[in-house]
Scaffold this motif. Sequence first.
Motif, PDB file in Angstrom:
ATOM      1  N   LEU A   1      47.613  72.744 -54.747  1.00 18.77           N
ATOM      2  CA  LEU A   1      46.232  71.328 -53.729  1.00 18.77           C
ATOM      3  C   LEU A   1      44.991  72.254 -54.231  1.00 18.77           C
ATOM      4  O   LEU A   1      44.080  71.664 -55.338  1.00 18.77           O
ATOM      5  N   THR A   2      45.148  73.663 -54.241  1.00 14.97           N
ATOM      6  CA  THR A   2      44.273  74.453 -54.171  1.00 14.97           C
ATOM      7  C   THR A   2      43.356  74.412 -55.785  1.00 14.97           C
ATOM      8  O   THR A   2      42.115  74.675 -55.851  1.00 14.97           O
ATOM      9  N   ILE A   3      44.450  74.532 -56.345  1.00 12.94           N
ATOM     10  CA  ILE A   3      44.146  74.902 -57.569  1.00 12.94           C
ATOM     11  C   ILE A   3      43.969  73.585 -58.053  1.00 12.94           C
ATOM     12  O   ILE A   3      42.559  73.393 -58.846  1.00 12.94           O
ATOM     13  N   LEU A   4      43.888  72.432 -58.202  1.00  9.43           N
ATOM     14  CA  LEU A   4      43.220  71.112 -58.446  1.00  9.43           C
ATOM     15  C   LEU A   4      42.590  70.890 -58.061  1.00  9.43           C
ATOM     16  O   LEU A   4      42.344  69.869 -59.104  1.00  9.43           O
ATOM     17  N   GLN A  30      49.713  68.011 -65.112  1.00  8.49           N
ATOM     18  CA  GLN A  30      50.639  69.650 -65.145  1.00  8.49           C
ATOM     19  C   GLN A  30      50.324  69.954 -63.260  1.00  8.49           C
ATOM     20  O   GLN A  30      51.691  70.226 -62.907  1.00  8.49           O
ATOM     21  N   ASP A  31      49.506  70.119 -62.564  1.00 10.31           N
ATOM     22  CA  ASP A  31      49.755  71.012 -61.166  1.00 10.31           C
ATOM     23  C   ASP A  31      49.836  69.814 -60.494  1.00 10.31           C
ATOM     24  O   ASP A  31      50.735  70.300 -60.287  1.00 10.31           O
ATOM     25  N   ALA A  32      49.160  68.145 -61.034  1.00  6.73           N
ATOM     26  CA  ALA A  32      50.182  67.452 -60.314  1.00  6.73           C
ATOM     27  C   ALA A  32      51.961  67.073 -60.359  1.00  6.73           C
ATOM     28  O   ALA A  32      52.319  67.301 -59.122  1.00  6.73           O
ATOM     29  N   HIS A  33      52.280  67.534 -61.423  1.00  8.88           N
ATOM     30  CA  HIS A  33      53.671  67.383 -61.457  1.00  8.88           C
ATOM     31  C   HIS A  33      54.425  68.086 -60.234  1.00  8.88           C
ATOM     32  O   HIS A  33      55.454  68.363 -60.788  1.00  8.88           O
ATOM     33  N   GLN A  34      53.942  69.521 -60.980  1.00 12.20           N
ATOM     34  CA  GLN A  34      53.983  70.511 -60.152  1.00 12.20           C
ATOM     35  C   GLN A  34      54.460  70.255 -59.163  1.00 12.20           C
ATOM     36  O   GLN A  34      55.478  70.831 -57.964  1.00 12.20           O
ATOM     37  N   LEU A  35      53.110  70.067 -58.117  1.00 11.03           N
ATOM     38  CA  LEU A  35      53.257  69.527 -57.077  1.00 11.03           C
ATOM     39  C   LEU A  35      54.361  69.298 -56.280  1.00 11.03           C
ATOM     40  O   LEU A  35      55.124  68.968 -55.390  1.00 11.03           O
ATOM     41  N   VAL A  36      54.162  67.441 -56.913  1.00 13.79           N
ATOM     42  CA  VAL A  36      55.123  66.259 -56.762  1.00 13.79           C
ATOM     43  C   VAL A  36      56.880  67.244 -57.254  1.00 13.79           C
ATOM     44  O   VAL A  36      57.984  66.910 -56.234  1.00 13.79           O
ATOM     45  N   LEU A  42      61.328  70.581 -51.363  1.00 13.48           N
ATOM     46  CA  LEU A  42      61.054  70.583 -50.367  1.00 13.48           C
ATOM     47  C   LEU A  42      62.639  69.551 -49.340  1.00 13.48           C
ATOM     48  O   LEU A  42      62.551  70.065 -48.383  1.00 13.48           O
ATOM     49  N   LEU A  43      61.880  68.235 -50.058  1.00 15.58           N
ATOM     50  CA  LEU A  43      62.546  67.371 -49.135  1.00 15.58           C
ATOM     51  C   LEU A  43      64.576  67.119 -49.216  1.00 15.58           C
ATOM     52  O   LEU A  43      65.018  67.228 -48.447  1.00 15.58           O
ATOM     53  N   GLY A 170      59.236  77.419 -62.533  1.00 16.16           N
ATOM     54  CA  GLY A 170      59.972  76.524 -61.826  1.00 16.16           C
ATOM     55  C   GLY A 170      59.274  76.847 -60.282  1.00 16.16           C
ATOM     56  O   GLY A 170      58.612  77.884 -60.365  1.00 16.16           O
ATOM     57  N   ASN A 171      59.914  76.407 -58.649  1.00 19.40           N
ATOM     58  CA  ASN A 171      59.435  77.377 -58.117  1.00 19.40           C
ATOM     59  C   ASN A 171      60.558  77.593 -57.148  1.00 19.40           C
ATOM     60  O   ASN A 171      60.108  77.665 -55.621  1.00 19.40           O
TER      61      ASN A 171
END
Length: 205
Positions: A1-4, A30-36, A42-43, A170-171
Amino acid sequence: LTILIGELDLALLKDRTIDDYKELLSSSRQDAHQLVELLNDLLDLAKASYDESKISITDVRVDEILLDAREFILQGNANYTINLQFEELVSETEQITIKGNEYLLKIAFANLMENNCKFSENNTSLVNILYLENKIVLSFSDTGIGIPENEIENIFSPFFRGQNKYYNQGNGIGLALVQKVATLHKATITVHSVVGDGTTFVLTF
């Protein structure tokens, strides 16, 4: 989020060309897609960490969940190939049926299939299904980059990224999730890997 937010703030400092704005939008998307993707993982990890008594457990067919997981991955990745291979025909439904949570199993199988495809040049996963002495053995194999021996003991730790982080994004949550789902279903998971030759994950129910 900070990067975005930082990228958006930088873009708003002055007027830019249409091409500059397009580049920014592409990067932000791309940043938003990675966040989603991270939030969804995590969920799922949280769901797999619930007390077993709070999770819906029913009779489920492993082969049907594998097919659903395969379809789920291929819908978003047209360049992937996932082959399901039965070692022998199953004569009774009970042989391929376990007590489990359909959603969590599907997510675990999909993670293993996607890993096979992501980390091999031919983007292919071979899933082998074997029924043996009251056990269901599933192997998820690729011919990809492999995992160094000194990293194998850490690959199921949340957020761990080894040398593969230079190969694909990946995360570091997927394999931690797979292990939790396996534990929840009283299954074992093992990994066999050779650097430059490929990796096989084996789930035994």
